[in-house]
Design a protein around this motif. Structure first.
Motif, PDB file in Angstrom:
ATOM      1  N   ARG A   1      59.945  50.959  30.652  1.00 11.65           N
ATOM      2  CA  ARG A   1      59.785  51.631  31.937  1.00 11.65           C
ATOM      3  C   ARG A   1      58.669  52.678  31.897  1.00 11.65           C
ATOM      4  O   ARG A   1      58.327  53.213  30.838  1.00 11.65           O
ATOM      5  CB  ARG A   1      61.091  52.314  32.349  1.00 11.65           C
ATOM      6  CG  ARG A   1      62.259  51.354  32.513  1.00 11.65           C
ATOM      7  CD  ARG A   1      61.990  50.309  33.562  1.00 11.65           C
ATOM      8  NE  ARG A   1      63.140  49.430  33.763  1.00 11.65           N
ATOM      9  CZ  ARG A   1      63.082  48.277  34.393  1.00 11.65           C
ATOM     10  NH1 ARG A   1      61.935  47.850  34.899  1.00 11.65           N
ATOM     11  NH2 ARG A   1      64.165  47.538  34.532  1.00 11.65           N
ATOM     12  N   MET A   2      58.135  52.958  33.063  1.00  6.81           N
ATOM     13  CA  MET A   2      57.121  53.990  33.240  1.00  6.81           C
ATOM     14  C   MET A   2      57.611  55.003  34.270  1.00  6.81           C
ATOM     15  O   MET A   2      58.333  54.655  35.201  1.00  6.81           O
ATOM     16  CB  MET A   2      55.796  53.387  33.716  1.00  6.81           C
ATOM     17  CG  MET A   2      55.152  52.430  32.729  1.00  6.81           C
ATOM     18  SD  MET A   2      54.388  53.322  31.354  1.00  6.81           S
ATOM     19  CE  MET A   2      53.663  51.968  30.421  1.00  6.81           C
ATOM     20  N   ALA A   3      57.217  56.240  34.097  1.00  4.12           N
ATOM     21  CA  ALA A   3      57.520  57.276  35.083  1.00  4.12           C
ATOM     22  C   ALA A   3      56.614  57.104  36.299  1.00  4.12           C
ATOM     23  O   ALA A   3      55.591  56.412  36.230  1.00  4.12           O
ATOM     24  CB  ALA A   3      57.324  58.659  34.464  1.00  4.12           C
ATOM     25  N   PRO A   4      56.944  57.700  37.430  1.00  6.76           N
ATOM     26  CA  PRO A   4      56.042  57.651  38.590  1.00  6.76           C
ATOM     27  C   PRO A   4      54.668  58.218  38.239  1.00  6.76           C
ATOM     28  O   PRO A   4      54.554  59.141  37.425  1.00  6.76           O
ATOM     29  CB  PRO A   4      56.758  58.524  39.631  1.00  6.76           C
ATOM     30  CG  PRO A   4      58.198  58.471  39.241  1.00  6.76           C
ATOM     31  CD  PRO A   4      58.210  58.397  37.746  1.00  6.76           C
ATOM     32  N   VAL A   5      53.634  57.664  38.837  1.00  2.74           N
ATOM     33  CA  VAL A   5      52.269  58.105  38.559  1.00  2.74           C
ATOM     34  C   VAL A   5      52.127  59.597  38.852  1.00  2.74           C
ATOM     35  O   VAL A   5      52.582  60.089  39.882  1.00  2.74           O
ATOM     36  CB  VAL A   5      51.264  57.311  39.410  1.00  2.74           C
ATOM     37  CG1 VAL A   5      49.854  57.853  39.208  1.00  2.74           C
ATOM     38  CG2 VAL A   5      51.302  55.848  39.026  1.00  2.74           C
ATOM     39  N   GLY A   6      51.490  60.300  37.915  1.00  8.21           N
ATOM     40  CA  GLY A   6      51.278  61.723  38.075  1.00  8.21           C
ATOM     41  C   GLY A   6      52.348  62.582  37.443  1.00  8.21           C
ATOM     42  O   GLY A   6      52.225  63.812  37.424  1.00  8.21           O
ATOM     43  N   THR A   7      53.387  61.966  36.886  1.00 10.04           N
ATOM     44  CA  THR A   7      54.484  62.746  36.304  1.00 10.04           C
ATOM     45  C   THR A   7      54.053  63.423  35.005  1.00 10.04           C
ATOM     46  O   THR A   7      53.464  62.797  34.128  1.00 10.04           O
ATOM     47  CB  THR A   7      55.702  61.849  36.020  1.00 10.04           C
ATOM     48  OG1 THR A   7      56.174  61.298  37.247  1.00 10.04           O
ATOM     49  CG2 THR A   7      56.822  62.653  35.367  1.00 10.04           C
ATOM     50  N   PHE A   8      54.348  64.695  34.910  1.00  7.90           N
ATOM     51  CA  PHE A   8      54.183  65.451  33.671  1.00  7.90           C
ATOM     52  C   PHE A   8      55.554  65.940  33.254  1.00  7.90           C
ATOM     53  O   PHE A   8      56.296  66.514  34.060  1.00  7.90           O
ATOM     54  CB  PHE A   8      53.243  66.639  33.865  1.00  7.90           C
ATOM     55  CG  PHE A   8      53.336  67.656  32.751  1.00  7.90           C
ATOM     56  CD1 PHE A   8      52.772  67.406  31.512  1.00  7.90           C
ATOM     57  CD2 PHE A   8      54.012  68.857  32.939  1.00  7.90           C
ATOM     58  CE1 PHE A   8      52.874  68.328  30.478  1.00  7.90           C
ATOM     59  CE2 PHE A   8      54.116  69.786  31.921  1.00  7.90           C
ATOM     60  CZ  PHE A   8      53.546  69.517  30.682  1.00  7.90           C
ATOM     61  N   SER A   9      55.912  65.713  31.982  1.00  6.11           N
ATOM     62  CA  SER A   9      57.236  66.104  31.499  1.00  6.11           C
ATOM     63  C   SER A   9      57.125  66.867  30.190  1.00  6.11           C
ATOM     64  O   SER A   9      56.310  66.527  29.329  1.00  6.11           O
ATOM     65  CB  SER A   9      58.115  64.866  31.282  1.00  6.11           C
ATOM     66  OG  SER A   9      58.317  64.158  32.478  1.00  6.11           O
ATOM     67  N   PHE A  10      57.970  67.867  30.054  1.00  4.27           N
ATOM     68  CA  PHE A  10      58.146  68.560  28.780  1.00  4.27           C
ATOM     69  C   PHE A  10      59.588  68.354  28.337  1.00  4.27           C
ATOM     70  O   PHE A  10      60.529  68.635  29.087  1.00  4.27           O
ATOM     71  CB  PHE A  10      57.863  70.054  28.901  1.00  4.27           C
ATOM     72  CG  PHE A  10      58.333  70.837  27.697  1.00  4.27           C
ATOM     73  CD1 PHE A  10      57.696  70.706  26.474  1.00  4.27           C
ATOM     74  CD2 PHE A  10      59.437  71.675  27.786  1.00  4.27           C
ATOM     75  CE1 PHE A  10      58.139  71.400  25.353  1.00  4.27           C
ATOM     76  CE2 PHE A  10      59.894  72.381  26.682  1.00  4.27           C
ATOM     77  CZ  PHE A  10      59.239  72.242  25.460  1.00  4.27           C
ATOM     78  N   THR A  11      59.758  67.846  27.122  1.00  7.02           N
ATOM     79  CA  THR A  11      61.087  67.537  26.604  1.00  7.02           C
ATOM     80  C   THR A  11      61.363  68.335  25.343  1.00  7.02           C
ATOM     81  O   THR A  11      60.528  68.390  24.429  1.00  7.02           O
ATOM     82  CB  THR A  11      61.212  66.035  26.295  1.00  7.02           C
ATOM     83  OG1 THR A  11      61.044  65.288  27.498  1.00  7.02           O
ATOM     84  CG2 THR A  11      62.575  65.714  25.704  1.00  7.02           C
TER      85      THR A  11
END
Length: 724
Positions: A63-73
């Motif tokens: 799977r891919m996140a929506p375009v433009g998504t930035f995440s910090f985990t």
């Protein structure tokens, strides 16, 4: 693996058989919003794995996140603490970097005392096949690619969704496949793929291409269930890592290859995670996410001015100075001149509020209509930045024109016609053009200006841990004429912990950047910039700039840049050359002995693909190494620009840890954070290491930025959006 117990083998076989049969046999009753007209809110969500990047817990998915998504985990699973940053620049590509802190291993007392070992890695994943009714989504990915290789993996994984269930099944090499369930299917092509040789990565940074897809493999997979309780999602996975061959000779006990976990979506931006992994270890984590492509802030800008009869404001005794004030306050145009040329009214200035120039012009049309004589038929907007005329937009007088058109302002120097929209206007020389214009208003503006602001610098990823500096900054400017100005930045350190910056890596190159610890430690009140700059229009489509002074914190000197940038062209060429000398560590007026010449030839290419800008530079760097810098960035509709760069030079083995210079950066419009429109931007960048190879001079101004208005970009789309 031969050491597996019969129970573990049965679990593996049954779990993988289940996932595989469901991937193959189940029709996708619930595939994706685009294909089934299912609302986005009904599509099973995607989450960041423990390491960052879309996945389950320890394993990735297709799977891919929506375009433009930035995440910090952030995730904690003993002995590892993961900090992952993930970006989704395109529908088909996910990229990110991460830090893994290993709690029971040290850098080494001679390097960092009792600080835990910190590994840095770069991850990337590509979508190969979109999910359809009878086919799964398939992706190919690489973990710890170009890092130390401690956790390096390659994988091929497929996903299929069925109602609220999402099934994944993959094949992993390297760390993800260390259990070695299967022989390598690629081994039929070459013997070298059958065994994975641990290459000496040195201090990291090299691409270990010979390792790719080599060695035995393992299957991995899992199931994600989006529960009727909307915020809660449950996950279960089988992973292919055996934990007996962990990096740094750090084996971990594993009672089961099955991991189970839960995700709680607190809101659109925050997700909390908990899991039971390896059959004996708890995992806790959290993810912060934001979609940079769609982020926005509602605006409370003043409404456009009311439209009266032609020239009504002048009849009421208001002069052109009042028109200039309204242009600044309502249309966001810092007006340098207003003049009349036949039946045209010409406004010369620069936009200072609205990122959308159509917004500024349509607002200005209303204002000018109220001031202009009845025989004026059109308004011309001559956009100027630091004395450089970039373009001229011509709009008919109607307050809400239906058919605007733009001419090449460059037109200021040539006799060529440039057609855009519904009309073209013949151009003439700038001097002759202004000689025919009747001046109505002329204001040089503020000779001296200043701005006080906070500053923040940070560094993380080295043996010294997290380092930070909080500054109070004073920026000043003194204009000498339209083309020249003095600029200066004074910074005072309010708070920092750079006294912990002890580790200085070995370097076989001149220390052009690795003296950073001394600069930060010895600077309390520093002159970060003090220079004089001049610009010029050299010829049709040619621009020039020269500068001298204290150019940045570490270097003083003099230099210049010329640029070829045709109007509305996708390609621009820039050339800069600079003589520089290293500054004293206290960032005052003193200079050190080291001096050199640096310069680059740079091609700027608007690819026309997904708003991607490519920059390719070839030149000489501060350590006198020769090489090239490749930079790709994408600008989203929100105005956010996300980019990455890499620099390769002839420094070779002398470069040291990291192998080559690289980093990512993010530029964000300030008005995303406020309810007032602004053309200001804030930029942040990240480089894993500060090294001497590939180091560039940090020039304060660039001609590409100063001539940004040469590109029309999305003017017409924006124009239609602005019309009221």
């Amino acid at each position: 693996m031969s050491g597996d117990s019969p129970k573990v083998r049965r679990i593996r076989q049954r779990f993988c058989a289940l996932c595989g049969s469901l991937l193959v046999c189940l029709p996708a009753t619930h595939v994706c919003a685009e294909e089934t007209d299912v609302p986005d809110s009904d599509v099973s969500p995607v989450f960041q794995a423990d390491y960052g990047g879309v996945g389950l817990l320890e394993t990735p998915t297709a799977r891919m996140a929506p375009v433009g998504t930035f995440s910090f985990t952030y995730s904690e699973v003993d002995p590892y603490t993961h900090y992952g940053f993930s970006f989704q620049p395109f529908e088909w590509m996910e990229a990110g970097f991460r830090y893994t802190q290993i709690g029971n291993r040290l850098y080494g007392r001679s390097i960092a005392g009792d600080r835990d070992y910190l590994d840095k890695g770069v991850d990337v994943k590509f979508s190969l096949l979109d999910e359809r009714t009878y086919t799964p989504e398939v992706s190919l990915g690489f973990r710890d690619f170009g890092g130390t290789g401690l956790f390096s993996s390659e994988y091929l994984v497929a996903n299929k969704r069925w109602y609220d269930f999402d099934f994944s099944l993959g094949l992993g090499w390297g760390y993800l496949g260390s259990r070695g369930d299967l022989g390598n299917p690629i081994g039929v092509f070459s013997e070298r793929y059958k065994e994975r040789i641990d290459e000496d990565t040195g201090q990291g940074g090299d691409f270990n291409l010979k390792q790719l897809f080599s060695g035995r493999t393992s299957v991995f997979g899992g199931i994600q269930y989006h529960t009727p309780f909307e915020p809660l999602t449950l996950q279960i996975e089988y992973e292919g890592n055996d934990y007996e061959s962990e990096p740094l000779n750090n084996p971990q006990e594993q009672d089961s290859p099955i991991n189970v976990g839960a995700r709680l979506q607190v809101n659109d931006n925050l997700t909390l995670s908990a899991a039971w992994e390896r059959g004996n270890t708890a995992m806790l984590g959290a993810t912060l996410s934001v979609n940079l492509a769609t982020i926005m802030q509602p605006k409370s800008d003043p409404p456009p001015v009311a439209v009266g009869k032609p020239g009504a404001a002048r009849e009421q005794g208001q002069g052109w100075d009042e028109a200039a004030k309204q242009l600044s306050a309502n249309a966001g145009i810092a007006t340098r001149r207003i003049s009349r040329d036949g039946k045209s009214l010409v406004v010369e200035g620069s936009p200072n509020r609205y990122r959308n120039t159509a917004e500024a012009e349509l607002r200005a049309n209303r204002i000018l209509h109220n001031f202009a004589d009845a025989d004026i038929e059109q308004f011309r907007y001559r956009w100027v930045e630091r004395g450089i005329v970039s373009r001229e937009d011509v709009l008919p007088r109607e307050p809400l024109p239906a058919d605007p058109f733009i001419v090449n302002p460059g037109s200021v120097f040539s006799d060529q016609d440039y057609r855009y929209g519904v009309a073209s206007v013949a151009s003439s020389s700038k001097r002759a053009q202004r000689e025919t214009e009747q001046p109505l208003y002329d204001d040089f503006g503020k000779v001296f200006s200043w701005r006080f602001s906070p500053g923040f610098r940070q560094n993380y990823g080295g043996p010294d841990g997290y380092l930070y500096q909080v500054l109070a900054k004073l920026d000043t400017q003194l204009k000498t004429d339209d083309h020249g100005w003095f600029s200066g930045t004074l910074g005072y350190t309010l708070l920092d912990n750079f006294d912990q910056f002890d580790y200085i890596a070995d370097s076989d190159l001149p220390r052009v950047r690795t003296f950073i610890a001394q600069y930060l430690d010895e600077t309390e009140l520093g002159i970060y910039n003090l220079q004089y700059t001049r610009t010029a229009r050299l010829a049709d489509n040619w621009f020039g700039m020269a500068y001298a002074g204290y150019l940045e914190q570490m270097y003083a000197g003099a230099g210049g840049e010329i640029m070829y940038r045709p109007f509305n062209s996708r390609v621009a060429l820039g050339f800069d050359a600079n003589w520089v000398r290293q500054r004293d560590f206290d960032t005052q007026f003193g200079l050190r002995d080291y001096e050199t010449w640096v310069g680059n030839a740079t091609a700027y290419i608007d690819t026309g693909f997904k708003d991607v800008l490519a920059k390719v530079s070839v030149g000489r760097y501060l350590a006198e190494d020769i090489g090239t810098t490749i930079d790709f960035s994408r600008e989203f509709e929100s105005g956010v620009r996300l980019g990455a760069f890499a620099t390769f030079t002839d420094a070779g083995d002398d470069y040291g840890e990291g192998g080559f210079d690289k980093g990512i950066y993010l530029s964000m419009p300030l008005d995303l954070f406020f309810n007032k429109s602004s053309r200001g931007y804030a930029a942040v960048g990240w480089q894993p290491l500060t090294r001497d190879g590939g180091a560039q001079l940090a020039r304060r101004y660039s001609l590409y930025g100063l001539t940004d208005m040469r590109a029309i970009d999305d003017y017409w789309e924006n124009y239609e959006d602005v019309k009221r």
